[in-house]
Design an enzyme around this catalytic site. Structure first.
Site, PDB file in Angstrom:
ATOM      1  N   HIS B  57      30.106 153.083 -33.429  1.00  0.00           N
ATOM      2  CA  HIS B  57      30.508 154.453 -33.089  1.00  0.00           C
ATOM      3  C   HIS B  57      30.467 154.687 -31.576  1.00  0.00           C
ATOM      4  O   HIS B  57      30.446 155.833 -31.131  1.00  0.00           O
ATOM      5  CB  HIS B  57      29.570 155.465 -33.753  1.00  0.00           C
ATOM      6  CG  HIS B  57      29.448 155.323 -35.227  1.00  0.00           C
ATOM      7  ND1 HIS B  57      30.529 155.435 -36.055  1.00  0.00           N
ATOM      8  CD2 HIS B  57      28.382 155.063 -36.028  1.00  0.00           C
ATOM      9  CE1 HIS B  57      30.129 155.265 -37.316  1.00  0.00           C
ATOM     10  NE2 HIS B  57      28.832 155.031 -37.319  1.00  0.00           N
ATOM     11  N   HIS B 215      32.685 156.131 -41.059  1.00  0.00           N
ATOM     12  CA  HIS B 215      32.554 154.727 -41.447  1.00  0.00           C
ATOM     13  C   HIS B 215      33.748 154.313 -42.292  1.00  0.00           C
ATOM     14  O   HIS B 215      33.677 153.352 -43.053  1.00  0.00           O
ATOM     15  CB  HIS B 215      31.275 154.490 -42.243  1.00  0.00           C
ATOM     16  CG  HIS B 215      30.066 155.050 -41.598  1.00  0.00           C
ATOM     17  ND1 HIS B 215      29.606 156.327 -41.854  1.00  0.00           N
ATOM     18  CD2 HIS B 215      29.228 154.508 -40.686  1.00  0.00           C
ATOM     19  CE1 HIS B 215      28.517 156.547 -41.121  1.00  0.00           C
ATOM     20  NE2 HIS B 215      28.276 155.476 -40.409  1.00  0.00           N
TER      21      HIS B 215
END
Lengths: 329, 329
Positions: B57, B215
């Site tokens: 991320h 995700h």
């Protein structure tokens, strides 16, 4: 083609308008013709530093307008040179008695249009040609392309102008930075130009394009997908062949993402490239890692090494306050 | 799978090492166990603000370690919670007499591991759960996910801690920011997790996934590819249904790229979203546009609206000096 757009006709206008709103503290957008100029006033006699080029490389150049870098930027349509009237209007808006320095990436359309603008301009002006892409030999017929090293010239010359360097000094400094700056890129995928609606080039699942340009131009050669270490060896050796960095020299290492490559991978490339030069005694004393000179949604990256002397390092470190680079302000 | 890696086993180590070298002026990397901590010393009694989560991320969370934001971050393997020993070691390294505040995105693995670390920690501590994703209803069994709004909590609570707020005050402030922050994302493509080697989900050329997680989790629904205006209407209406912003309220608008979407398109999304709220009388007085909470190489973006009061705005504006956010320092 999957993109967030309403139409290819309105894409640039809507995007520039959003950019201007999101950064209204730093820049202003002019429409008809398009240019971005800094909000912050300049001292009388300051050289006006102006760049521009096709859109699709954001944050280059719009994101580099502000204190200590560009006074204005002219965005063309995607991968298309801005027009001379944009450059002229930008120059007239920001010229403040010190003349104008155009920073131009070496592409035929940009060179021609900036030349026309320079001829029309009724104030002292110079142009700085950026040609840092070492994927072609120095003897290439149209010269080398300007790629990710462009922002290094913009930052260093912009700082010099902010500190009062005159037009001749800015031009000489920029040419010197260009000579010590070398870049080369690698693509894992093509980009897709909205107006075209399909990838610029086809590339297999097990192939990568070495020496790719920032508009998805084909590069030096296509090779088999290999490890990150092998890819970095290829790129850093190309730079060494050209720049020949010496033990003890100080350098800025810039790893630039083309738009669709995760930061994790860019930091991994940085690790491997910095190891390469550290092993050769080069002093990597400045770094920049991220998506700065992009090619729309292309996956890939470029490595730039810039052998900066003490004056250039001091100017690199000088305060900058733009949408995409900000420190010391 | 085309990525710049040597092996899935060494990816995280090599990437973290590059990150630490490129930002050695701001942070330090600890190995065994992995955590990133700020270089700059803190005042005795300052609350230590620590976050962490799966890697992939970036720049979240490592890029937010530094003055005015996080004291430490714990990176797990890709899309995998860090372990309690990482959190414990990070807390022990940066605790300075003011206790520890963990900022935790609401995912089962993260919540469990931060809870274990909190139990093992022998100093006062609190945890702040981030749950800004409005793609699921408030009544969802495991609660809402923490997504791009996380950095807003980290920035505001980090500034408060830097200015001397105590542990209880930081916890209350963070919970308040969480309540006024709403996000929702849209994916144009899946991401590819290196260890899996293929896209997490299949999606057609004419489909987009609304309410996608960071995700690559499936979202609320899959709809036909539509115009940017239609997509923004969908997302902003979802946020309005949840947050119900009132005329005259001040807000931060954050458009976050998931990793593979060009900045041009993110600025276009910003333009359309800011128009939506301006038409409703909401005062969009702060903005953040770029790739901050990414999902590896996913194409897509999220919109976050955060209704900040005067104190929160002042803390948002406070100096910050990290790899990814920097102003006022």
């Amino acid at each position: 083609m999957k993109k967030f757009i309403n139409s290819t006709e309105t894409l640039l206008d809507e995007s520039l308008s959003g950019f201007a709103k999101a950064h209204a503290d730093i820049i202003q957008l002019n429409n008809q013709p398009h240019f971005i100029k800094r909000n912050s006033p300049t001292s009388p006699g300051k050289v006006a530093i102006i760049s521009g080029g096709g859109s699709g490389h954001e944050p280059l150049h719009n994101g580099f307008v502000g204190i200590g870098m560009l006074d204005a930027a002219c965005p063309g349509q995607i991968f298309t040179s801005p027009t001379p009237d944009q450059m002229l209007a930008a120059a007239q808006a920001v010229e403040n008695g010190g003349g104008v320095l155009f920073i131009v990436k070496n592409y035929a359309g940009d060179v021609m249009n900036f030349e026309i603008a320079a001829e029309m301009l009724d104030c002292p002006n110079e142009s700085l040609l950026v040609s840092d892409d070492v994927s072609f030999p120095k003897t290439h017929s149209t010269g080398r392309r300007g790629v990710a090293g462009t922002l290094i010239l913009e930052k260093i010359v912009g700082a010099a102008a902010e500190q009062g360097a005159d037009l001749a000094a800015c031009k000489i400094l920029g040419d010197r930075v260009n000579l010590v700056t070398a870049s080369i890129g690698v693509a894992l995928s093509s980009c897709t130009v909205p107006a075209l609606g399909k990838p610029t080039f086809e590339i297999g699942d097990q192939e990568i394009e070495m020496g790719v340009g920032i508009h998805g131009e084909r590069g030096r050669e296509r090779i088999a997908l290999s490890t990150a270490t092998e890819i970095v060896d290829y790129l850093t050796n190309m730079i060494d062949d050209d720049l020949n960095p010496q033990q003890g020299q100080s350098a800025l290492l810039h790893v630039n993402g083309f738009g669709a490559t995760p930061l994790m991978e860019l930091h991994l490339i940085y690790e491997l490239a910095s190891r390469h030069w550290e092993q050769r005694g080069v002093n990597i004393c400045r770094s920049l890692v991220g998506n700065y000179t992009t090619s729309l949604d292309m996956a890939g990256c470029s490595i730039t090494l810039s052998l900066l002397d003490d004056e250039m390092l001091r100017l690199w470190d000088a305060p900058v306050h733009t949408a995409a680079l900000r420190w010391g302000c």
